[in-house]
Write an enzyme that holds these catalytic residues in place. Structure first.
Site, short mmCIF file in Angstrom:
data_model
loop_
_atom_site.label_atom_id
_atom_site.label_comp_id
_atom_site.label_asym_id
_atom_site.label_seq_id
_atom_site.Cartn_x
_atom_site.Cartn_y
_atom_site.Cartn_z
N ARG A 1 44.88 44.76 53.45
CA ARG A 1 46.33 44.57 53.56
C ARG A 1 47.06 45.58 52.68
O ARG A 1 46.65 45.88 51.58
CB ARG A 1 46.73 43.16 53.15
CG ARG A 1 46.13 42.07 54.01
CD ARG A 1 46.63 40.70 53.57
NE ARG A 1 45.86 39.64 54.19
CZ ARG A 1 45.26 38.65 53.52
NH1 ARG A 1 45.36 38.59 52.20
NH2 ARG A 1 44.58 37.72 54.16
N MET B 1 35.42 46.77 46.96
CA MET B 1 35.66 47.49 45.71
C MET B 1 34.37 48.03 45.12
O MET B 1 34.37 49.11 44.50
CB MET B 1 36.36 46.57 44.71
CG MET B 1 36.75 47.23 43.40
SD MET B 1 37.91 48.62 43.59
CE MET B 1 39.46 47.74 43.84
N HIS C 1 44.36 36.93 40.62
CA HIS C 1 43.27 36.56 41.53
C HIS C 1 43.02 37.76 42.43
O HIS C 1 43.84 38.09 43.30
CB HIS C 1 43.66 35.34 42.35
CG HIS C 1 42.63 34.95 43.37
ND1 HIS C 1 41.78 33.88 43.18
CD2 HIS C 1 42.30 35.47 44.57
CE1 HIS C 1 40.97 33.78 44.22
NE2 HIS C 1 41.28 34.74 45.07
N ASN D 1 36.34 24.15 53.65
CA ASN D 1 37.30 25.24 53.87
C ASN D 1 37.08 25.71 55.29
O ASN D 1 36.16 26.50 55.56
CB ASN D 1 37.07 26.35 52.85
CG ASN D 1 38.04 27.50 53.00
OD1 ASN D 1 38.83 27.55 53.95
ND2 ASN D 1 38.01 28.43 52.07
N GLY E 1 36.53 37.73 43.00
CA GLY E 1 35.36 38.60 43.08
C GLY E 1 35.54 39.94 42.39
O GLY E 1 34.65 40.42 41.68
N ILE E 2 36.70 40.57 42.56
CA ILE E 2 36.98 41.85 41.89
C ILE E 2 37.33 41.61 40.42
O ILE E 2 36.82 42.28 39.53
CB ILE E 2 38.14 42.59 42.60
CG1 ILE E 2 37.71 43.02 44.00
CG2 ILE E 2 38.59 43.79 41.80
CD1 ILE E 2 38.83 43.62 44.83
N ARG F 1 40.67 22.44 51.97
CA ARG F 1 41.58 23.52 51.62
C ARG F 1 42.52 23.74 52.80
O ARG F 1 42.08 23.95 53.93
CB ARG F 1 40.82 24.81 51.35
CG ARG F 1 41.76 25.96 50.99
CD ARG F 1 41.11 27.30 51.23
NE ARG F 1 42.02 28.39 50.89
CZ ARG F 1 41.94 29.60 51.41
NH1 ARG F 1 41.00 29.90 52.29
NH2 ARG F 1 42.81 30.53 51.06
N HIS G 1 46.84 31.37 47.00
CA HIS G 1 45.80 31.26 45.98
C HIS G 1 46.18 30.29 44.86
O HIS G 1 45.68 30.38 43.74
CB HIS G 1 45.47 32.62 45.35
CG HIS G 1 45.05 33.67 46.31
ND1 HIS G 1 45.63 34.93 46.37
CD2 HIS G 1 44.13 33.66 47.32
CE1 HIS G 1 45.06 35.64 47.33
NE2 HIS G 1 44.15 34.89 47.93
N GLU H 1 37.53 27.18 42.95
CA GLU H 1 38.50 26.45 43.77
C GLU H 1 37.89 25.19 44.38
O GLU H 1 38.56 24.17 44.51
CB GLU H 1 39.02 27.36 44.88
CG GLU H 1 39.84 28.53 44.35
CD GLU H 1 40.11 29.58 45.41
OE1 GLU H 1 41.18 29.51 46.04
OE2 GLU H 1 39.26 30.47 45.60
#
Length: 398
Positions: free
Chosen positions: A240, A283, A207, A10, A330-331, A90, A179, A384
């Site tokens: 974002r 988070m 995701h 990646n 992750g969240i 990726r 994603h 992934e």
């Protein structure tokens, strides 16, 4: 192919993530990260995990080529370089050129570069990673796996904007999503774990990481998603904004006396959880701060979950029904409070959280975090890199 090894890369503008898989196991033989690439610092760091141990070294140089050379040397030292049968990359954006993963040839690489204008922060690094691997491993099969490919099954009414049609026809202005590799993987896992019919199921996959998107998956195919032409559209994310009034660009440009590019940078890098909380884009930090009474951190978490729940309801519409809601990233995999607040907004869809199952992230109940009488909500860890390795093996005949 049973004993063959696939390298997964990646390539980013400032980092290079890598994993090495033997295709009879989902567990990476070696995985790691080269970071601080392209920075003012004259040295970068290559870190990896293998055999349960974490190690690192300093790279003499600070660009992607140096990082790949250091990785190649590491693989040679460990006796793995000669066993690599293919490399999977990726690639963030495939435009309308790619509906699935492909073996890279000159034509495919040219098309990847044509998509640079759609993903100017990502595709240049993705293409560079492919070219460097071609140089370091001449003759080794290279496979490109696209974040956008899974969403190419969306119907036109889902991916077109209500703009003059010529903008789509002449400039490719449309929604592409992102994603896709993660959404596809966790949807497939949900079908297996919940014993759903592979040819007759309806899922919403969420995701959730620093970048976030949700997707409606009908019978294994994406039929709608929250991200648009760029990663800025859709859900609230780490930095974002997600969906906003398009007229805000002009309003903020005039109010703050800044250019359109500066407004776009603000919406991408200074908004979202970070912007609302004025504290962090993480988070975990925000949930901890909210528990300690930080009102803006609490507001950021609630806003994130409210907008997520609204989007989940909207994505249920094209499905006609909802067999399960999947949390990943992750969240999604780790934030108890986010799942709790989101499902509290989704009583309309029949969701009821089981707090005990949520506390263990569903690990004690095949991923399920909902009550026995509720609509199904499940936590599934994304992988992934493994999905890219599988696609790579498939395309080279494994």
């Amino acid at each position: 192919m049973a004993e063959s090894i696939v390298l997964v890369l990646n390539s980013g503008s400032s980092s290079l993530k890598f994993s090495l898989f033997c295709l009879n196991s989902q567990q990476a033989l070696l995985s790691g990260l080269a970071d601080r690439l392209g920075q003012d610092d004259p040295e970068a760091t290559l870190s990896w995990k293998a055999d349960g141990q974490k190690q690192s070294l300093t790279i003499a140089g600070a660009d992607q080529a140096d990082a790949l050379k250091a990785l190649l040397n590491l693989l040679k030292e460990r006796g793995m370089a000669d066993k690599i049968k293919a490399c999977g990359h990726r690639v963030v954006h495939g435009g309308e050129y790619f509906y699935e993963s492909v073996l890279v040839d000159d034509l495919a690489l040219d098309k990847i570069k044509r998509c640079i204008e759609l993903a100017p922060l990502h595709n240049p690094a993705n293409a560079l990673g492919i070219e460097e691997m071609q140089r370091l491993f001449p003759g080794l099969p290279q496979v490109a796996v696209f974040d956008t490919a899974f969403h190419q099954s969306m119907p036109k009414e889902a991916y077109l904007y209500a703009l003059p049609y010529e903008l789509y026809r002449d400039h490719g202005v449309r929604r592409y999503g992102a994603h896709g590799t993660s959404h596809k993987y966790v949807a497939q896992q949900a079908v297996k774990q919940l014993a759903l019919d592979p040819d007759n199921h309806a899922l919403v996959t969420a995701h959730l990481g620093n970048g976030c998107s949700a997707t409606a998956v009908l019978n294994g195919h994406s039929v709608d998603t929250t991200m648009g032409m760029t990663p800025l559209e859709g859900l609230v994310m780490g930095t974002r904004s997600g969906d906003i009034d398009p007229s805000l660009h002009q309003f903020l440009s005039e109010k703050l006396n800044i250019g359109i590019a500066d407004v776009t940078a603000m919406l991408n890098k200074k908004s979202g959880l970070l912007g609302v909380s004025e504290l962090s884009n993480d988070m975990r930090t925000l949930c901890d701060a909210a528990e300690q009474g930080n009102e803006q951190a609490d507001l950021a978490v609630h806003l994130f979950c409210y907008r997520l729940a609204k989007s989940i309801c909207a994505l249920a519409m094209p499905l006609g029904r909802l067999d399960a809601l999947v949390f990943t990233g992750g969240i999604g995999e780790n934030a108890l409070r986010v799942r709790e607040l989101t499902l509290a907004h989704l009583k309309l869809l029949g969701f009821e959280l089981d707090p005990a199952l949520n506390a263990t992230h569903g690990r004690d109940n095949n991923g399920l975090i909902s009550t026995a009488t509720s609509s199904k909500a499940v936590v599934i860890a994304t992988n992934e890199e493994w999905a890219i390795a599988q696609d790579t093996a498939r395309l080279i005949g494994g």
